[in-house]
Design an enzyme around this catalytic site. Structure first.
Site, PDB file in Angstrom:
ATOM      1  N   ASP A   1       0.857  -1.193   0.000  1.00 37.05           N
ATOM      2  CA  ASP A   1       0.000   0.000   0.000  1.00 37.05           C
ATOM      3  C   ASP A   1       0.889   1.237   0.000  1.00 37.05           C
ATOM      4  O   ASP A   1       1.936   1.256   0.641  1.00 37.05           O
ATOM      5  CB  ASP A   1      -0.907  -0.002   1.250  1.00 37.05           C
ATOM      6  CG  ASP A   1      -2.144   0.846   1.074  1.00 37.05           C
ATOM      7  OD1 ASP A   1      -3.263   0.298   1.098  1.00 37.05           O
ATOM      8  OD2 ASP A   1      -2.008   2.087   0.907  1.00 37.05           O
TER       9      ASP A   1
ATOM     10  N   ALA B   1      -6.149  -1.986  -4.562  1.00 41.80           N
ATOM     11  CA  ALA B   1      -5.713  -0.587  -4.671  1.00 41.80           C
ATOM     12  C   ALA B   1      -6.354   0.062  -5.894  1.00 41.80           C
ATOM     13  O   ALA B   1      -6.354  -0.508  -6.982  1.00 41.80           O
ATOM     14  CB  ALA B   1      -4.194  -0.522  -4.781  1.00 41.80           C
ATOM     15  N   ALA B   2      -6.899   1.234  -5.696  1.00 37.95           N
ATOM     16  CA  ALA B   2      -7.581   1.923  -6.797  1.00 37.95           C
ATOM     17  C   ALA B   2      -7.926   3.335  -6.346  1.00 37.95           C
ATOM     18  O   ALA B   2      -7.892   3.658  -5.160  1.00 37.95           O
ATOM     19  CB  ALA B   2      -8.871   1.188  -7.158  1.00 37.95           C
TER      20      ALA B   2
ATOM     21  N   TYR C   1     -15.122   6.496 -13.167  1.00 36.04           N
ATOM     22  CA  TYR C   1     -14.698   5.429 -12.242  1.00 36.04           C
ATOM     23  C   TYR C   1     -15.261   4.087 -12.698  1.00 36.04           C
ATOM     24  O   TYR C   1     -14.547   3.088 -12.810  1.00 36.04           O
ATOM     25  CB  TYR C   1     -15.158   5.765 -10.818  1.00 36.04           C
ATOM     26  CG  TYR C   1     -15.135   4.576  -9.877  1.00 36.04           C
ATOM     27  CD1 TYR C   1     -13.930   4.032  -9.432  1.00 36.04           C
ATOM     28  CD2 TYR C   1     -16.332   3.986  -9.435  1.00 36.04           C
ATOM     29  CE1 TYR C   1     -13.917   2.926  -8.582  1.00 36.04           C
ATOM     30  CE2 TYR C   1     -16.325   2.893  -8.588  1.00 36.04           C
ATOM     31  CZ  TYR C   1     -15.110   2.366  -8.169  1.00 36.04           C
ATOM     32  OH  TYR C   1     -15.112   1.266  -7.333  1.00 36.04           O
TER      33      TYR C   1
ATOM     34  N   LYS D   1     -13.254   0.622 -14.154  1.00 40.50           N
ATOM     35  CA  LYS D   1     -13.403  -0.747 -13.617  1.00 40.50           C
ATOM     36  C   LYS D   1     -13.836  -1.702 -14.728  1.00 40.50           C
ATOM     37  O   LYS D   1     -13.415  -2.858 -14.759  1.00 40.50           O
ATOM     38  CB  LYS D   1     -14.412  -0.748 -12.466  1.00 40.50           C
ATOM     39  CG  LYS D   1     -13.911  -0.045 -11.206  1.00 40.50           C
ATOM     40  CD  LYS D   1     -12.801  -0.847 -10.548  1.00 40.50           C
ATOM     41  CE  LYS D   1     -12.370  -0.281  -9.214  1.00 40.50           C
ATOM     42  NZ  LYS D   1     -11.301  -1.051  -8.563  1.00 40.50           N
TER      43      LYS D   1
ATOM     44  N   GLY E   1     -23.507  11.147 -12.247  1.00 39.82           N
ATOM     45  CA  GLY E   1     -22.523  10.078 -12.056  1.00 39.82           C
ATOM     46  C   GLY E   1     -23.011   9.025 -11.082  1.00 39.82           C
ATOM     47  O   GLY E   1     -22.527   7.899 -11.079  1.00 39.82           O
TER      48      GLY E   1
HETATM   49  N1  LIG Z   1     -15.825   0.245  -0.401  1.00 37.81           N
HETATM   50  C1  LIG Z   1     -16.776  -0.074  -1.284  1.00 37.81           C
HETATM   51  O1  LIG Z   1     -17.987   0.060  -1.004  1.00 37.81           O
HETATM   52  C2  LIG Z   1     -16.402  -0.596  -2.645  1.00 37.81           C
HETATM   53  C3  LIG Z   1     -17.437  -0.899  -3.555  1.00 37.81           C
HETATM   54  C4  LIG Z   1     -17.100  -1.381  -4.823  1.00 37.81           C
HETATM   55  C5  LIG Z   1     -15.773  -1.557  -5.169  1.00 37.81           C
HETATM   56  N2  LIG Z   1     -14.782  -1.241  -4.270  1.00 37.81           N
HETATM   57  C6  LIG Z   1     -13.395  -1.440  -4.688  1.00 37.81           C
HETATM   58  O2  LIG Z   1     -12.721  -2.158  -3.669  1.00 37.81           O
HETATM   59  C7  LIG Z   1     -11.345  -1.741  -3.610  1.00 37.81           C
HETATM   60  C8  LIG Z   1     -10.975  -1.367  -2.185  1.00 37.81           C
HETATM   61  O3  LIG Z   1     -11.853  -0.337  -1.757  1.00 37.81           O
HETATM   62  P1  LIG Z   1     -11.735   0.314  -0.299  1.00 37.81           P
HETATM   63  O4  LIG Z   1     -13.098   0.787   0.039  1.00 37.81           O
HETATM   64  O5  LIG Z   1     -11.010  -0.573   0.632  1.00 37.81           O
HETATM   65  O6  LIG Z   1     -10.856   1.590  -0.651  1.00 37.81           O
HETATM   66  P2  LIG Z   1      -9.726   2.325   0.218  1.00 37.81           P
HETATM   67  O7  LIG Z   1      -9.512   3.650  -0.414  1.00 37.81           O
HETATM   68  O8  LIG Z   1     -10.055   2.267   1.655  1.00 37.81           O
HETATM   69  O9  LIG Z   1      -8.455   1.411  -0.033  1.00 37.81           O
HETATM   70  C9  LIG Z   1      -7.651   1.508  -1.167  1.00 37.81           C
HETATM   71  C10 LIG Z   1      -6.219   1.422  -0.699  1.00 37.81           C
HETATM   72  O10 LIG Z   1      -5.383   1.459  -1.853  1.00 37.81           O
HETATM   73  C11 LIG Z   1      -4.263   2.248  -1.556  1.00 37.81           C
HETATM   74  N3  LIG Z   1      -3.735   2.753  -2.820  1.00 37.81           N
HETATM   75  C12 LIG Z   1      -4.302   3.681  -3.637  1.00 37.81           C
HETATM   76  N4  LIG Z   1      -3.508   3.877  -4.688  1.00 37.81           N
HETATM   77  C13 LIG Z   1      -2.432   3.044  -4.542  1.00 37.81           C
HETATM   78  C14 LIG Z   1      -1.279   2.821  -5.307  1.00 37.81           C
HETATM   79  N5  LIG Z   1      -1.058   3.485  -6.460  1.00 37.81           N
HETATM   80  N6  LIG Z   1      -0.373   1.903  -4.868  1.00 37.81           N
HETATM   81  C15 LIG Z   1      -0.583   1.240  -3.696  1.00 37.81           C
HETATM   82  N7  LIG Z   1      -1.661   1.445  -2.921  1.00 37.81           N
HETATM   83  C16 LIG Z   1      -2.578   2.346  -3.345  1.00 37.81           C
HETATM   84  C17 LIG Z   1      -4.781   3.339  -0.639  1.00 37.81           C
HETATM   85  O11 LIG Z   1      -3.736   3.886   0.150  1.00 37.81           O
HETATM   86  C18 LIG Z   1      -5.797   2.583   0.189  1.00 37.81           C
HETATM   87  O12 LIG Z   1      -5.207   2.085   1.381  1.00 37.81           O
HETATM   88  C19 LIG Z   1     -11.206  -0.615  -4.628  1.00 37.81           C
HETATM   89  O13 LIG Z   1     -10.703  -1.162  -5.819  1.00 37.81           O
HETATM   90  C20 LIG Z   1     -12.640  -0.129  -4.840  1.00 37.81           C
HETATM   91  O14 LIG Z   1     -12.817   0.430  -6.123  1.00 37.81           O
HETATM   92  C21 LIG Z   1     -15.071  -0.768  -3.025  1.00 37.81           C
END
Ligand SMILES: NC(=O)c1ccc[n+]([C@@H]2O[C@H](COP(=O)([O-])OP(=O)(O)OC[C@H]3O[C@@H](n4cnc5c(N)ncnc54)[C@H](O)[C@@H]3O)[C@@H](O)[C@H]2O)c1
Length: 319
Positions: free
Chosen positions: A32, A74-75, A141, A145, A265
């Site tokens: 991360d 990560a995203a 976004y 995906k 959006g």
């Molecule tokens: N939370 C939701 O409701 C939800 C719903 C649908 C999809 N998602 C997907 O699930 C995944 C995780 O979501 P989350 O809610 O835990 O998000 P989050 O933002 O809490 O976690 C993402 C983590 O990725 C890290 N990160 C970002 N860019 C990075 C990089 N370039 N290199 C290394 N680390 C990096 C950030 O520091 C963060 O800790 C994402 O891909 C998100 O699109 C989440």
């Protein structure tokens, strides 16, 4: 099994790391760049933490050594952020993830789990949404995906890398203090004695899934790596108005709600059909919304110092 989790210090990642370490059968590497955190995360002993960016080829080549499975979390996941500027989510979620797929293939990783989204990718579709429906993203976004889902499918078919795309619904639960999703924002507002803001009339629905159920679903995908796309939700729609009523009951506090104009959006209604994941992965979420919100509320009360240090953010739709 040796598992690399990108974005493992985030909301879902933290819960997944703790879950897999507790299982005792996984060696976990967490990667991360801490871009959404102010503090260095604390993980249980056996997990190895690497502070770095998943677009850094040298760091990733080292992290991928002897790894059986990658869970790519990560995203950039801000829907509204992506509407304001579509390029960052393209650069990271598409170009960066494409590069990671290539590195995973070169490192002979067996299984690649791609975190995707349901509502933001399908757009305004008839509910409940299913994996068989044609995507129609409403935000950059969602489009980012969708693009990487295509590459996951191609890498499975062309190179034998077993890629599973998991389309998460609206996830809530402990360790989400930095998130701007509806549940996280509403709970922070209630504790701070601020009004809740709903964009639209509150009739819009979401399929809220407790993070504990989600991480069990991700583990189910790790142990039955059957390439394809799976929706992981709770399988029930809840209107935002209903969510606020349950939050009132769970918190025992009164709060006011301010209604503002719908934002472009954002989809109006999402609700996931989870029968494919049930059938093929053995996925079985059990935490109903009231139960999950009680656990989440308790976490927010116990950890107020930690999440309150982060500056107050305007409510926005995450993922
Ligand atoms: N939370 C939701 O409701 C939800 C719903 C649908 C999809 N998602 C997907 O699930 C995944 C995780 O979501 P989350 O809610 O835990 O998000 P989050 O933002 O809490 O976690 C993402 C983590 O990725 C890290 N990160 C970002 N860019 C990075 C990089 N370039 N290199 C290394 N680390 C990096 C950030 O520091 C963060 O800790 C994402 O891909 C998100 O699109 C989440």
């Amino acid at each position: 099994m040796r598992v690399l989790i990108t974005g493992g210090a985030g909301f879902i990642g933290t819960n997944l790391v703790n879950h897999l370490v507790q299982r005792g059968t996984y060696q976990v590497v967490v990667l991360d760049n801490l871009s959404t955190h102010q503090q260095h995360p604390r993980f249980p002993g056996p997990a190895r933490f690497v502070h770095g960016d998943f677009t850094n080829k040298a760091i990733m080549a080292e992290c991928l050594e002897n790894i059986d499975a990658v869970v790519h979390l990560a995203a950039l996941s801000g829907v509204i952020d992506s509407v304001e500027d579509p390029r960052p989510s393209f650069e990271l979620n598409v170009v960066g993830s494409f590069q990671l797929l290539g590195l995973a293939r070169a490192a002979r990783v067996t299984c690649f789990i791609n975190a995707s989204t349901g509502g933001a990718l399908l757009g305004e579709s008839a509910v409940p949404i299913s994996e068989a429906m044609a995507p129609n993203p409403l935000s950059p976004y969602g489009a980012s995906k969708l693009a990487i889902e295509g590459y996951c499918s191609a890498f499975s078919a062309a190179y034998g890398l077993q890629c599973l795309t998991l389309r998460f619904s609206n996830i809530y639960g402990p360790s989400s203090g930095h998130k701007r999703s509806a549940v996280a924002t509403f709970i922070k507002n209630i504790i701070r004695k601020e009004p809740l803001v709903i964009y639209g009339d509150g009739s819009q629905t979401r399929d809220f899934l407790y993070v504990g159920d989600l991480v069990r679903g991700i583990e189910a995908a790790l142990v039955r790596p059957s390439p394809g796309t799976y929706q992981l939700g709770f399988g029930q729609p809840t209107a935002l108005q209903t969510l606020t009523s349950i939050l009132q009951k769970v918190s025992g506090r009164n709060f006011s709600i301010r209604y503002e104009r719908h934002r472009s959006g954002e989809v109006h209604s999402t609700w996931c059909d989870i029968s494919k994941a049930r059938r093929e992965l053995g996925y079985a979420p059990t935490t109903d919304l009231e139960d999950g919100l009680r656990q989440t509320w308790a976490w927010y009360l116990e950890n107020q110092d930690a999440w309150d240090r982060q500056s107050a953010q305007p409510p926005a739709a995450d993922s």
